[in-house]
Design an enzyme around this catalytic site. Structure first.
Site, PDB file in Angstrom:
ATOM      1  N   ARG A 134      43.119  32.733  38.469  1.00  0.00           N
ATOM      2  CA  ARG A 134      43.931  33.838  37.506  1.00  0.00           C
ATOM      3  C   ARG A 134      45.341  33.432  37.435  1.00  0.00           C
ATOM      4  O   ARG A 134      45.854  33.126  38.216  1.00  0.00           O
ATOM      5  CB  ARG A 134      43.496  35.089  37.902  1.00  0.00           C
ATOM      6  CG  ARG A 134      43.983  35.872  38.987  1.00  0.00           C
ATOM      7  CD  ARG A 134      45.411  36.431  38.940  1.00  0.00           C
ATOM      8  NE  ARG A 134      45.974  37.147  40.039  1.00  0.00           N
ATOM      9  CZ  ARG A 134      47.193  37.295  40.449  1.00  0.00           C
ATOM     10  NH1 ARG A 134      48.111  36.633  39.829  1.00  0.00           N
ATOM     11  NH2 ARG A 134      47.404  38.125  41.268  1.00  0.00           N
ATOM     12  N   ARG A 238      46.142  38.915  31.814  1.00  0.00           N
ATOM     13  CA  ARG A 238      45.684  38.043  33.186  1.00  0.00           C
ATOM     14  C   ARG A 238      44.734  37.316  32.560  1.00  0.00           C
ATOM     15  O   ARG A 238      43.718  37.701  31.839  1.00  0.00           O
ATOM     16  CB  ARG A 238      45.035  39.068  34.371  1.00  0.00           C
ATOM     17  CG  ARG A 238      46.161  40.001  34.892  1.00  0.00           C
ATOM     18  CD  ARG A 238      46.820  39.090  36.189  1.00  0.00           C
ATOM     19  NE  ARG A 238      47.779  39.551  36.735  1.00  0.00           N
ATOM     20  CZ  ARG A 238      47.784  40.425  37.914  1.00  0.00           C
ATOM     21  NH1 ARG A 238      46.744  40.608  38.661  1.00  0.00           N
ATOM     22  NH2 ARG A 238      48.933  40.952  38.504  1.00  0.00           N
ATOM     23  N   CYS A 285      55.992  42.129  38.296  1.00  0.00           N
ATOM     24  CA  CYS A 285      56.298  42.161  39.699  1.00  0.00           C
ATOM     25  C   CYS A 285      56.619  40.792  40.166  1.00  0.00           C
ATOM     26  O   CYS A 285      56.136  39.654  39.828  1.00  0.00           O
ATOM     27  CB  CYS A 285      55.091  42.219  40.638  1.00  0.00           C
ATOM     28  SG  CYS A 285      55.298  42.350  42.227  1.00  0.00           S
ATOM     29  N   THR A 287      56.560  39.114  42.457  1.00  0.00           N
ATOM     30  CA  THR A 287      56.033  38.379  43.477  1.00  0.00           C
ATOM     31  C   THR A 287      54.940  37.436  42.621  1.00  0.00           C
ATOM     32  O   THR A 287      54.494  36.523  43.295  1.00  0.00           O
ATOM     33  CB  THR A 287      55.039  39.383  44.414  1.00  0.00           C
ATOM     34  OG1 THR A 287      54.057  40.025  43.431  1.00  0.00           O
ATOM     35  CG2 THR A 287      55.783  40.248  45.222  1.00  0.00           C
ATOM     36  N   ARG A 294      46.604  32.596  41.152  1.00  0.00           N
ATOM     37  CA  ARG A 294      45.955  33.045  42.114  1.00  0.00           C
ATOM     38  C   ARG A 294      44.613  32.295  42.092  1.00  0.00           C
ATOM     39  O   ARG A 294      43.971  32.600  41.246  1.00  0.00           O
ATOM     40  CB  ARG A 294      45.846  34.331  42.657  1.00  0.00           C
ATOM     41  CG  ARG A 294      45.493  34.881  44.073  1.00  0.00           C
ATOM     42  CD  ARG A 294      45.639  36.055  44.408  1.00  0.00           C
ATOM     43  NE  ARG A 294      44.219  36.856  43.950  1.00  0.00           N
ATOM     44  CZ  ARG A 294      43.023  36.941  44.576  1.00  0.00           C
ATOM     45  NH1 ARG A 294      43.063  36.448  45.667  1.00  0.00           N
ATOM     46  NH2 ARG A 294      42.118  37.735  44.133  1.00  0.00           N
ATOM     47  N   ARG A 322      41.717  38.367  51.237  1.00  0.00           N
ATOM     48  CA  ARG A 322      41.533  39.843  50.728  1.00  0.00           C
ATOM     49  C   ARG A 322      39.920  39.999  51.022  1.00  0.00           C
ATOM     50  O   ARG A 322      39.066  39.330  51.364  1.00  0.00           O
ATOM     51  CB  ARG A 322      41.610  39.891  49.229  1.00  0.00           C
ATOM     52  CG  ARG A 322      43.145  39.503  48.930  1.00  0.00           C
ATOM     53  CD  ARG A 322      43.418  39.993  47.374  1.00  0.00           C
ATOM     54  NE  ARG A 322      44.842  39.580  47.176  1.00  0.00           N
ATOM     55  CZ  ARG A 322      45.416  39.716  45.894  1.00  0.00           C
ATOM     56  NH1 ARG A 322      44.908  39.962  45.111  1.00  0.00           N
ATOM     57  NH2 ARG A 322      46.729  39.633  45.742  1.00  0.00           N
ATOM     58  N   GLU A 327      41.797  42.957  46.434  1.00  0.00           N
ATOM     59  CA  GLU A 327      43.104  43.483  47.524  1.00  0.00           C
ATOM     60  C   GLU A 327      42.479  44.991  47.816  1.00  0.00           C
ATOM     61  O   GLU A 327      42.143  45.829  47.170  1.00  0.00           O
ATOM     62  CB  GLU A 327      44.249  43.361  46.631  1.00  0.00           C
ATOM     63  CG  GLU A 327      45.443  43.502  47.339  1.00  0.00           C
ATOM     64  CD  GLU A 327      46.635  43.308  46.191  1.00  0.00           C
ATOM     65  OE1 GLU A 327      46.581  43.482  44.973  1.00  0.00           O
ATOM     66  OE2 GLU A 327      47.724  42.976  46.808  1.00  0.00           O
TER      67      GLU A 327
END
Ligand code: ADP
Ligand code: MG
Length: 383
Positions: A134, A238, A285, A287, A294, A322, A327
């Site tokens: 993703r 996403r 974000c 990050t 990912r 995870r 998550e």
């Protein structure tokens, strides 16, 4: 004045507080353990205090999660594309810290989406149950979730759904707005790992990004449910490619082909994704900037997951684990979601290759343990 009134309306608070000195408005951090606290000196805060992006985003908007939660988080969000540059004095050090070194002169590599560059990619299905890749993308010109208005959020939805309607062949599909879904349909899609849940994470709730739920949120997917687009969850969108079994290469092929097609369809209607020459693709974000990618496998590791060094092995391979439902969840039946830990500084191909190589290594370790043998010589350096 008109501008200030507009901002008050859109942001839910007045900017009159800026008439007071920055020192009076500096957050009180106590036991807070976040990256903003670490880098936002009073001096930097004073410099950024009165800056406002053209969308009306302030530094206070971006740092709010760092104030409202004391646990270990990053604590920073972007309200719009300009936040990354207008408030660079806080974004840059946080990015440098979180991504383990990204100096002002560092540059994220150009996108690399060619699946033919991958070495291997078909993983042993005795262990790997499913593959998923993703990324997050934002539509240029519109505010990001912490600062977005209902009208803009609906515009994001319109632009994306419009572009997605142009996908052909195996990628052709349909949009399912959350508003029109029955609770039963929604639950089933979540349980089958296709759909997001209403975000409860601190970054999203404390930045007020989950306002108006479920307005303008939804999922688009092809008939096979192997290519899916989440609309207006943590990011504008996403893009997800997923399938049962262990063929990560095929998962990446569909991911990159679909992504390129969406960009083309958007361009034809004068829209594009937010992208920075230095930071790569921009998301809510910090990050998630860079590739936003990912790449994960659901992998069953019955023996290795009970090894005392399991956690260190995963980290040593530059991976992240995870639970089975994503998550903040636990592994069920020793099935873990194993993915690349970083998103920045390497290309899409490089991250997918890292995961393929890492998964192969984990499988090798699992097989050794099954045979009652030691894995010492397979451990990543430093573990
Ligand atoms: P992300 O933030 O990358 O979208 P989350 O941890 O929020 O990931 O998980 C989102 C959903 O995707 C969850 O239902 C999770 O179980 C599912 N998921 C993640 N990786 C895989 C995978 N390899 N196979 C099947 N489902 C997956
Ligand atoms: Mg998530």
């Amino acid at each position: 004045m008109a501008d200030k009134e507009f901002n008050k309306h859109r942001l839910g608070f007045s900017l009159n507080y800026m008439n007071r000195p920055a020192s009076e408005n500096y957050p009180i951090y106590t036991t807070h353990d976040n990256k903003v606290r670490k880098h936002l000196t009073q001096n930097i805060y004073e410099k950024l205090y009165k800056k406002i992006t053209s969308n009306g985003v302030t530094v206070d908007k971006c740092i709010q999660p760092s104030v409202d939660y004391t646990g270990k988080i990053v604590g920073l969000v972007a309200g719009d594309e300009e936040s990354y540059t207008t408030f660079a004095e806080i974004f840059d050090p946080v990015i440098d810290d979180h991504h383990l070194g990204f100096s002002k002169s560092d540059k994220h590599p150009a996108p690399e989406l060619d699946a033919d560059k991958l070495v291997g990619g078909k993983l042993d299905e005795k262990y790997v149950r499913s593959c998923r890749i993703r990324t997050g993308r934002s539509v240029r010109g519109l505010c990001l979730p912490p600062a977005i208005s209902r009208a803009e959020r609906r515009e994001v939805e319109r632009i994306l759904v419009d572009a997605l309607a142009g996908l052909k062949g195996a990628l052709a599909g349909k949009y399912y707005p959350l508003m029109k879904m029955t609770p039963k349909e929604e639950k089933q899609l979540i349980e089958d790992h296709f759909l997001f849940q209403k975000p409860t994470g601190h970054l999203m709730t404390n930045s007020n990004a989950v306002r108006d739920w479920p307005d303008a949120r939804g999922i688009w997917h092809n008939n096979e449910k192997s290519f899916l687009i989440w609309v207006n969850e943590e990011d504008h969108c996403r893009v997800i490619s997923m399938q049962q079994g262990g063929d990560m290469k095929a998962t990446f092929e569909r991911f990159s082909g679909g992504l390129k097609e969406i960009e083309k369809l958007m361009k034809a209607k004068n829209s594009e994704f937010m992208w920075s020459e230095r930071l790569g693709f921009l998301c809510t974000c910090p990050t998630n900037i860079g590739t936003g990618l990912r790449c994960s496998a659901h992998i069953q590791l019955k023996k290795l997951s009970k090894h005392p060094k399991f956690e260190a092995i995963v980290v040593g391979l530059k991976l992240q684990k995870r639970g089975t439902a994503g998550e903040h969840t636990a592994a069920v039946d020793d099935i873990y979601d194993i993915s690349n830990a970083a998103r920045l500084k390497s290309s899409e191909c490089q991250f997918v290759q890292l995961v393929i190589d890492g998964l192969k290594k984990l499988i090798e370790m699992e097989q050794r343990l099954e045979a009652g043998k030691k894995i010492d010589d397979l451990l990543p350096s430093g573990v």
